[in-house]
Design a protein around this motif. Structure first.
Motif, PDB file in Angstrom:
ATOM      1  N   LYS A  29      16.330  26.785  62.662  1.00 34.57           N
ATOM      2  CA  LYS A  29      17.236  27.937  62.808  1.00 34.57           C
ATOM      3  C   LYS A  29      16.624  29.184  62.185  1.00 34.57           C
ATOM      4  O   LYS A  29      16.704  30.281  62.757  1.00 34.57           O
ATOM      5  N   TYR A  30      16.002  29.018  61.012  1.00 32.92           N
ATOM      6  CA  TYR A  30      15.344  30.146  60.347  1.00 32.92           C
ATOM      7  C   TYR A  30      14.189  30.655  61.214  1.00 32.92           C
ATOM      8  O   TYR A  30      14.036  31.867  61.411  1.00 32.92           O
ATOM      9  N   ASN A  31      13.393  29.735  61.741  1.00 32.08           N
ATOM     10  CA  ASN A  31      12.266  30.136  62.597  1.00 32.08           C
ATOM     11  C   ASN A  31      12.746  30.821  63.871  1.00 32.08           C
ATOM     12  O   ASN A  31      12.105  31.750  64.365  1.00 32.08           O
ATOM     13  N   ILE A  32      13.886  30.380  64.390  1.00 35.72           N
ATOM     14  CA  ILE A  32      14.456  31.019  65.578  1.00 35.72           C
ATOM     15  C   ILE A  32      14.857  32.455  65.264  1.00 35.72           C
ATOM     16  O   ILE A  32      14.599  33.373  66.044  1.00 35.72           O
ATOM     17  N   LYS A  33      15.494  32.661  64.098  1.00 32.27           N
ATOM     18  CA  LYS A  33      15.869  34.027  63.701  1.00 32.27           C
ATOM     19  C   LYS A  33      14.632  34.913  63.585  1.00 32.27           C
ATOM     20  O   LYS A  33      14.643  36.062  64.033  1.00 32.27           O
ATOM     21  N   LEU A  34      13.580  34.371  62.977  1.00 33.79           N
ATOM     22  CA  LEU A  34      12.328  35.141  62.872  1.00 33.79           C
ATOM     23  C   LEU A  34      11.754  35.452  64.251  1.00 33.79           C
ATOM     24  O   LEU A  34      11.297  36.573  64.508  1.00 33.79           O
ATOM     25  N   GLN A  35      11.800  34.467  65.132  1.00 35.12           N
ATOM     26  CA  GLN A  35      11.255  34.667  66.475  1.00 35.12           C
ATOM     27  C   GLN A  35      12.070  35.696  67.241  1.00 35.12           C
ATOM     28  O   GLN A  35      11.519  36.490  68.000  1.00 35.12           O
ATOM     29  N   ILE A  36      13.363  35.720  67.030  1.00 37.13           N
ATOM     30  CA  ILE A  36      14.211  36.730  67.679  1.00 37.13           C
ATOM     31  C   ILE A  36      13.812  38.130  67.204  1.00 37.13           C
ATOM     32  O   ILE A  36      13.746  39.072  67.998  1.00 37.13           O
ATOM     33  N   LEU A  37      13.505  38.255  65.910  1.00 35.94           N
ATOM     34  CA  LEU A  37      13.036  39.545  65.401  1.00 35.94           C
ATOM     35  C   LEU A  37      11.704  39.939  66.031  1.00 35.94           C
ATOM     36  O   LEU A  37      11.495  41.103  66.387  1.00 35.94           O
ATOM     37  N   VAL A  38      10.813  38.972  66.165  1.00 30.07           N
ATOM     38  CA  VAL A  38       9.519  39.238  66.802  1.00 30.07           C
ATOM     39  C   VAL A  38       9.732  39.707  68.239  1.00 30.07           C
ATOM     40  O   VAL A  38       9.096  40.661  68.697  1.00 30.07           O
ATOM     41  N   ILE A  39      10.657  39.064  68.938  1.00 26.30           N
ATOM     42  CA  ILE A  39      10.942  39.442  70.325  1.00 26.30           C
ATOM     43  C   ILE A  39      11.509  40.856  70.389  1.00 26.30           C
ATOM     44  O   ILE A  39      11.126  41.648  71.254  1.00 26.30           O
ATOM     45  N   ARG A  40      12.393  41.197  69.482  1.00 22.45           N
ATOM     46  CA  ARG A  40      12.963  42.560  69.471  1.00 22.45           C
ATOM     47  C   ARG A  40      11.875  43.605  69.252  1.00 22.45           C
ATOM     48  O   ARG A  40      11.863  44.653  69.910  1.00 22.45           O
ATOM     49  N   LYS A  41      10.966  43.320  68.314  1.00 20.71           N
ATOM     50  CA  LYS A  41       9.869  44.264  68.083  1.00 20.71           C
ATOM     51  C   LYS A  41       8.986  44.376  69.316  1.00 20.71           C
ATOM     52  O   LYS A  41       8.544  45.471  69.671  1.00 20.71           O
ATOM     53  N   GLN A  42       8.737  43.250  69.963  1.00 22.80           N
ATOM     54  CA  GLN A  42       7.913  43.279  71.167  1.00 22.80           C
ATOM     55  C   GLN A  42       8.622  44.022  72.293  1.00 22.80           C
ATOM     56  O   GLN A  42       7.996  44.744  73.056  1.00 22.80           O
ATOM     57  N   GLU A  43       9.935  43.871  72.377  1.00 18.64           N
ATOM     58  CA  GLU A  43      10.698  44.619  73.382  1.00 18.64           C
ATOM     59  C   GLU A  43      10.588  46.124  73.134  1.00 18.64           C
ATOM     60  O   GLU A  43      10.510  46.908  74.082  1.00 18.64           O
ATOM     61  N   GLU A  44      10.566  46.521  71.870  1.00 19.31           N
ATOM     62  CA  GLU A  44      10.379  47.940  71.538  1.00 19.31           C
ATOM     63  C   GLU A  44       8.997  48.413  71.976  1.00 19.31           C
ATOM     64  O   GLU A  44       8.847  49.522  72.503  1.00 19.31           O
TER      65      GLU A  44
END
Length: 151
Positions: A78-93
């Motif tokens: 779950k923690y890794n998923i939250k981190l990955q979601i942040l990575v995806i948001r930055k990549q979307e930017e």
């Protein structure tokens, strides 16, 4: 016949190259985004697998050590998923910035292409006017020559 030469052709070619670079950059950023989304999907699958194993461990023979290990694994995922979601948001930017850069490059190229089209139309109009003038001179010369020979 005169040849059309666009004075800003070098700038147009630079703008075209900049657009091509922006397209390549945008493509790379989108590809990176897809890779990050794939990583998230893998994490989600792993989390689902651990949750299934945990539910099986709780309903079966109670093995506290195994249950604790599975609970920790689920929390870690779950923690890794939250981190990955942040990575995806930055990549979307990054993708959005690359898209804006591409849009800007396309607009600039189109401006210079419109200028080239307009210059070419003016060139054609000048050529037509010049040809019409030559035709008029030729016709007046023929009529003038024919009028003199009749006198």
């Amino acid at each position: 016949m005169a040849k059309f030469i666009f004075k800003l052709e070098s700038i147009l070619s630079i703008k075209t190259k900049l657009e091509d670079q922006a397209k390549a950059e945008y493509g790379m950023e989108v590809l990176k985004l897809r890779e990050e989304e794939q990583k998230l999907a893998i994490l989600q699958e792993r989390k689902d697998n651990f949750e299934y194993q945990l539910s099986q461990a709780v309903t079966g023979r109670l093995d506290i050590i195994n249950i604790k290990r599975l609970e920790d694994a689920v929390e870690n995922i779950k923690y890794n998923i939250k981190l990955q979601i942040l990575v995806i948001r930055k990549q979307e930017e990054r993708v959005a910035r690359a898209r804006a850069k591409l849009d800007n490059a396309m607009k600039e190229r189109k401006i210079y292409e419109k200028l080239k089209e307009k210059a070419f139309e003016e060139f054609k109009a000048e050529i037509n006017a010049q040809e019409q003038k030559e035709i008029d001179q030729l016709v007046s010369f023929r009529f003038g020559s024919a009028g003199e020979s009749e006198d």
